[in-house]
Motif scaffolding. Structure first.
Motif, PDB file in Angstrom:
ATOM      1  N   ASP A 392      31.680  -7.497 -15.093  1.00  0.00           N
ATOM      2  CA  ASP A 392      31.901  -8.859 -14.616  1.00  0.00           C
ATOM      3  C   ASP A 392      31.810  -8.859 -13.094  1.00  0.00           C
ATOM      4  OD1 ASP A 392      34.375  -7.826 -13.681  1.00  0.00           O
ATOM      5  OD2 ASP A 392      35.403  -8.473 -15.514  1.00  0.00           O
ATOM      6  N   ARG A 393      31.996 -10.037 -12.519  1.00  0.00           N
ATOM      7  CA  ARG A 393      31.866 -10.214 -11.072  1.00  0.00           C
ATOM      8  C   ARG A 393      32.856  -9.340 -10.304  1.00  0.00           C
ATOM      9  NH1 ARG A 393      33.567 -15.982  -8.430  1.00  0.00           N
ATOM     10  NH2 ARG A 393      32.861 -15.690  -6.274  1.00  0.00           N
ATOM     11  N   ASP A 394      34.102  -9.304 -10.755  1.00  0.00           N
ATOM     12  CA  ASP A 394      35.129  -8.540 -10.042  1.00  0.00           C
ATOM     13  C   ASP A 394      34.824  -7.050 -10.040  1.00  0.00           C
ATOM     14  OD1 ASP A 394      36.533 -10.822  -9.431  1.00  0.00           O
ATOM     15  OD2 ASP A 394      37.911 -10.658 -11.146  1.00  0.00           O
ATOM     16  N   GLU A 395      34.375  -6.527 -11.192  1.00  0.00           N
ATOM     17  CA  GLU A 395      34.103  -5.088 -11.265  1.00  0.00           C
ATOM     18  C   GLU A 395      32.907  -4.714 -10.399  1.00  0.00           C
ATOM     19  OE1 GLU A 395      34.620  -2.109 -14.754  1.00  0.00           O
ATOM     20  OE2 GLU A 395      32.595  -2.947 -14.952  1.00  0.00           O
ATOM     21  N   ALA A 396      31.846  -5.493 -10.458  1.00  0.00           N
ATOM     22  CA  ALA A 396      30.657  -5.195  -9.643  1.00  0.00           C
ATOM     23  C   ALA A 396      31.001  -5.254  -8.159  1.00  0.00           C
ATOM     24  CB  ALA A 396      29.538  -6.176  -9.975  1.00  0.00           C
ATOM     25  N   THR A 397      31.747  -6.287  -7.754  1.00  0.00           N
ATOM     26  CA  THR A 397      32.122  -6.440  -6.348  1.00  0.00           C
ATOM     27  C   THR A 397      33.040  -5.313  -5.902  1.00  0.00           C
ATOM     28  OG1 THR A 397      31.917  -8.849  -6.502  1.00  0.00           O
ATOM     29  CG2 THR A 397      33.211  -7.979  -4.687  1.00  0.00           C
ATOM     30  N   GLY A 398      34.008  -4.970  -6.726  1.00  0.00           N
ATOM     31  CA  GLY A 398      34.938  -3.898  -6.377  1.00  0.00           C
ATOM     32  C   GLY A 398      34.244  -2.561  -6.207  1.00  0.00           C
ATOM     33  N   ARG A 399      33.293  -2.275  -7.084  1.00  0.00           N
ATOM     34  CA  ARG A 399      32.581  -0.992  -7.005  1.00  0.00           C
ATOM     35  C   ARG A 399      31.745  -0.885  -5.734  1.00  0.00           C
ATOM     36  NH1 ARG A 399      30.433  -0.449 -13.303  1.00  0.00           N
ATOM     37  NH2 ARG A 399      32.318   0.603 -14.127  1.00  0.00           N
ATOM     38  N   VAL A 400      31.023  -1.946  -5.402  1.00  0.00           N
ATOM     39  CA  VAL A 400      30.136  -1.858  -4.246  1.00  0.00           C
ATOM     40  C   VAL A 400      30.934  -1.824  -2.946  1.00  0.00           C
ATOM     41  CG1 VAL A 400      29.706  -4.340  -3.892  1.00  0.00           C
ATOM     42  CG2 VAL A 400      27.923  -2.680  -3.357  1.00  0.00           C
ATOM     43  N   ARG A 401      32.047  -2.528  -2.893  1.00  0.00           N
ATOM     44  CA  ARG A 401      32.873  -2.503  -1.671  1.00  0.00           C
ATOM     45  C   ARG A 401      33.532  -1.142  -1.485  1.00  0.00           C
ATOM     46  NH1 ARG A 401      35.839  -8.472  -1.756  1.00  0.00           N
ATOM     47  NH2 ARG A 401      33.994  -9.677  -1.078  1.00  0.00           N
ATOM     48  N   ALA A 402      33.986  -0.548  -2.573  1.00  0.00           N
ATOM     49  CA  ALA A 402      34.601   0.778  -2.473  1.00  0.00           C
ATOM     50  C   ALA A 402      33.587   1.817  -2.010  1.00  0.00           C
ATOM     51  CB  ALA A 402      35.203   1.181  -3.818  1.00  0.00           C
ATOM     52  N   ALA A 403      32.339   1.658  -2.440  1.00  0.00           N
ATOM     53  CA  ALA A 403      31.300   2.636  -2.096  1.00  0.00           C
ATOM     54  C   ALA A 403      30.964   2.628  -0.609  1.00  0.00           C
ATOM     55  CB  ALA A 403      30.042   2.349  -2.915  1.00  0.00           C
ATOM     56  N   LEU A 404      31.226   1.529   0.085  1.00  0.00           N
ATOM     57  CA  LEU A 404      30.932   1.469   1.521  1.00  0.00           C
ATOM     58  C   LEU A 404      31.647   2.575   2.282  1.00  0.00           C
ATOM     59  CD1 LEU A 404      31.198  -2.397   2.039  1.00  0.00           C
ATOM     60  CD2 LEU A 404      29.098  -1.046   2.176  1.00  0.00           C
ATOM     61  N   ASP A 405      32.847   2.945   1.821  1.00  0.00           N
ATOM     62  CA  ASP A 405      33.627   3.977   2.505  1.00  0.00           C
ATOM     63  C   ASP A 405      33.031   5.372   2.335  1.00  0.00           C
ATOM     64  OD1 ASP A 405      35.485   2.126   3.405  1.00  0.00           O
ATOM     65  OD2 ASP A 405      36.764   2.351   1.634  1.00  0.00           O
ATOM     66  N   ASP A 406      32.112   5.516   1.388  1.00  0.00           N
ATOM     67  CA  ASP A 406      31.545   6.845   1.115  1.00  0.00           C
ATOM     68  C   ASP A 406      30.130   7.018   1.668  1.00  0.00           C
ATOM     69  OD1 ASP A 406      33.776   7.857  -0.204  1.00  0.00           O
ATOM     70  OD2 ASP A 406      33.193   6.932  -2.105  1.00  0.00           O
ATOM     71  N   ILE A 407      29.673   6.075   2.476  1.00  0.00           N
ATOM     72  CA  ILE A 407      28.395   6.263   3.169  1.00  0.00           C
ATOM     73  C   ILE A 407      28.601   7.260   4.303  1.00  0.00           C
ATOM     74  CG2 ILE A 407      26.584   5.159   4.541  1.00  0.00           C
ATOM     75  CD1 ILE A 407      27.273   2.536   3.155  1.00  0.00           C
ATOM     76  N   ASP A 408      27.744   8.248   4.385  1.00  0.00           N
ATOM     77  CA  ASP A 408      27.812   9.245   5.465  1.00  0.00           C
ATOM     78  C   ASP A 408      26.932   8.746   6.611  1.00  0.00           C
ATOM     79  OD1 ASP A 408      28.157  11.481   6.993  1.00  0.00           O
ATOM     80  OD2 ASP A 408      26.890  12.792   5.779  1.00  0.00           O
ATOM     81  N   PHE A 409      27.554   8.079   7.567  1.00  0.00           N
ATOM     82  CA  PHE A 409      26.831   7.406   8.651  1.00  0.00           C
ATOM     83  C   PHE A 409      27.160   8.087   9.976  1.00  0.00           C
ATOM     84  CE2 PHE A 409      26.542   3.547  11.552  1.00  0.00           C
ATOM     85  CZ  PHE A 409      25.164   3.531  11.573  1.00  0.00           C
ATOM     86  N   ASN A 410      26.149   8.705  10.571  1.00  0.00           N
ATOM     87  CA  ASN A 410      26.353   9.419  11.834  1.00  0.00           C
ATOM     88  C   ASN A 410      25.531   8.766  12.935  1.00  0.00           C
ATOM     89  OD1 ASN A 410      28.018  11.834  11.003  1.00  0.00           O
ATOM     90  ND2 ASN A 410      26.303  12.027   9.575  1.00  0.00           N
TER      91      ASN A 410
END
Length: 417
Positions: A392-410
């Motif tokens: 659903d909308r909440d699960e898709a949104t929650g997953r993608v927002r949580a994943a932002l913290d795991d981008i390895d950005f240097n």
């Protein structure tokens, strides 16, 4: 079949590639084809395809010149469909389709959707809710218009896109600074000249959503689904995250309002993207775009519906009845990211995201060594995106927002001494 594509957008190159894969011929007219080579990983192979002709025309933004060129192309190889994925060129596509006697939106409807001041003025005496507004053609009249609307207010070029040069003004100094910056902007690139009209409108608070729709050749309006759009960066308006779904609490009201808007503007053909602000008193029209929604939304559409919207735009331009990408049981969400500071990219990595629940795609737009600015002014500051699915909308949104913290950005940043 032979498709005449008038400009595009970086994501829309996928539509050209898909059309070629199906055996269609594509003639692509652009003022700057190299722009796409630097913006889309699919462009090089598509442009090199033996059924793809790329025509560079620095005068392509002139409708008279474009119609002349289109008739020349048609004489050499009959054109069966005219289209664009580019917001800047919707009126051009409608004009060329009319000149060749092919399916397309009415030119009047395309103009009413393309230019924001025409949208506002055309719907002014209807029951469609809009912000209070003033349309200004001369910068000398801006101060009076702004004071009539009052602070805070929103200012935007009538022919802009991607939130470029859209600003929330809070005082006279910000107005002065805005006009000074806008005076430097004569064009938007690819030969696209800016018209003088600027819209000043009241700032309406509320969630931003869009209704994705398709107007069939019969004139029937089919509302497909709703895309919620999370904004960041005030006083600028930068889209950061979204989901494509059905079942919004205000869906019936939004769909009914969207039909009134499209009929009122004379938008009578094609895939349409219209944005609404969910204000306290009900939806308020933000703007209308007479083309398929942009960015990563067509990907979200396909993930949820199984229908490739890029190809359906082409099929409709060829006179066929399109298959419609109505959201299904799987909901797809996406999120863009940018840099928190100015600097030079060292690396962008997504290893931690692989295999996480709902993961679909992680893509960086910029390569190591590129100098980037802080995410601050418009959608052009994006450096990449993530896409996830959920039940659903909440699960898709929650997953993608949580994943932002795991981008390895240097990033390499210069420190002032």
């Amino acid at each position: 079949m032979h498709i005449l594509m008038i400009e595009c957008n970086p994501n829309g190159i996928a539509g050209i590639a898909d059309a070629l894969a199906l055996g269609h011929d594509v003639t692509f007219v652009s003022a700057d084809p190299d722009f796409y080579l630097g913006a889309s990983p699919l462009a090089e192979a598509a442009f090199a395809h033996d059924r793809c002709d790329v025509i560079k025309s620095t005068e392509a933004f002139s409708i008279d010149e474009l119609e002349r060129l289109a008739k020349e192309i048609n004489a050499q190889k009959p054109v069966h469909g005219v289209m664009t994925y580019s917001e800047y060129h919707t009126v051009h596509a409608a004009s060329v389709a009319r000149s060749l006697g092919l399916p397309g939106m009415s030119v009047e409807g395309a103009l009413n959707a393309r230019h924001k001041h025409r949208t506002r003025l055309t719907l002014e005496k209807t029951d469609v809710r809009q912000p209070r507004f003033v349309s200004v053609a001369d910068p000398k009249d801006m101060a009076a218009a702004v004071h009539k609307i009052g602070f805070p207010c929103v200012v935007k070029p009538s022919d802009g896109t991607a939130s470029l040069h859209v600003l929330l003004l809070r005082d006279d100094q910000e107005l002065t600074d805005y006009l000074a910056e806008l005076a430097k902007v004569d064009d938007y690139g690819r030969g696209v000249t800016r018209i003088p009209e600027i819209v000043v409108e009241e700032f309406v608070e509320g969630e931003l959503v869009s209704v994705e729709a398709c107007v069939l050749q019969s004139g029937e309006i089919v509302n497909l689904g709703i895309t919620d759009r999370n904004l960041s960066g005030f006083p600028y308006f930068i889209e950061m995250g979204l989901t494509y779904f059905r079942g919004h609490p205000l869906q019936d009201e939004l769909f009914a309002m969207n039909e009134k808007v499209l009929k009122g503007l004379g938008v009578d053909f094609g895939f349409i993207h219209a944005e609404y602000i969910l204000a306290e008193g009900g939806p308020v029209l933000c703007e209308v775009n007479g083309r398929l929604t942009g960015g990563i939304v067509p990907q979200l559409m396909e993930l949820s519906s199984g229908v490739n919207a890029y190809l359906e735009v082409i099929r409709q331009a060829l006179g066929e009845k399109p298959e419609l990408p109505v959201p299904g049981d799987v909901i797809a969400g996406g999120h863009w990211f940018g840099s928190p500071v100015d600097g030079e990219i060292v690396s962008i990595g997504f290893d931690k995201l692989q295999g996480t629940p709902g993961f679909v795609e992680a893509l960086a737009y910029a390569k190591p060594g590129r100098t980037v600015s802080r995410l601050s002014k418009s959608n052009f500051d994006w450096l990449g995106h993530l896409i996830y699915t959920g039940k659903d909308r909440d699960e898709a949104t929650g997953r993608v927002r949580a994943a932002l913290d795991d981008i390895d950005f240097n990033l390499s940043v210069k420190v002032a001494r």
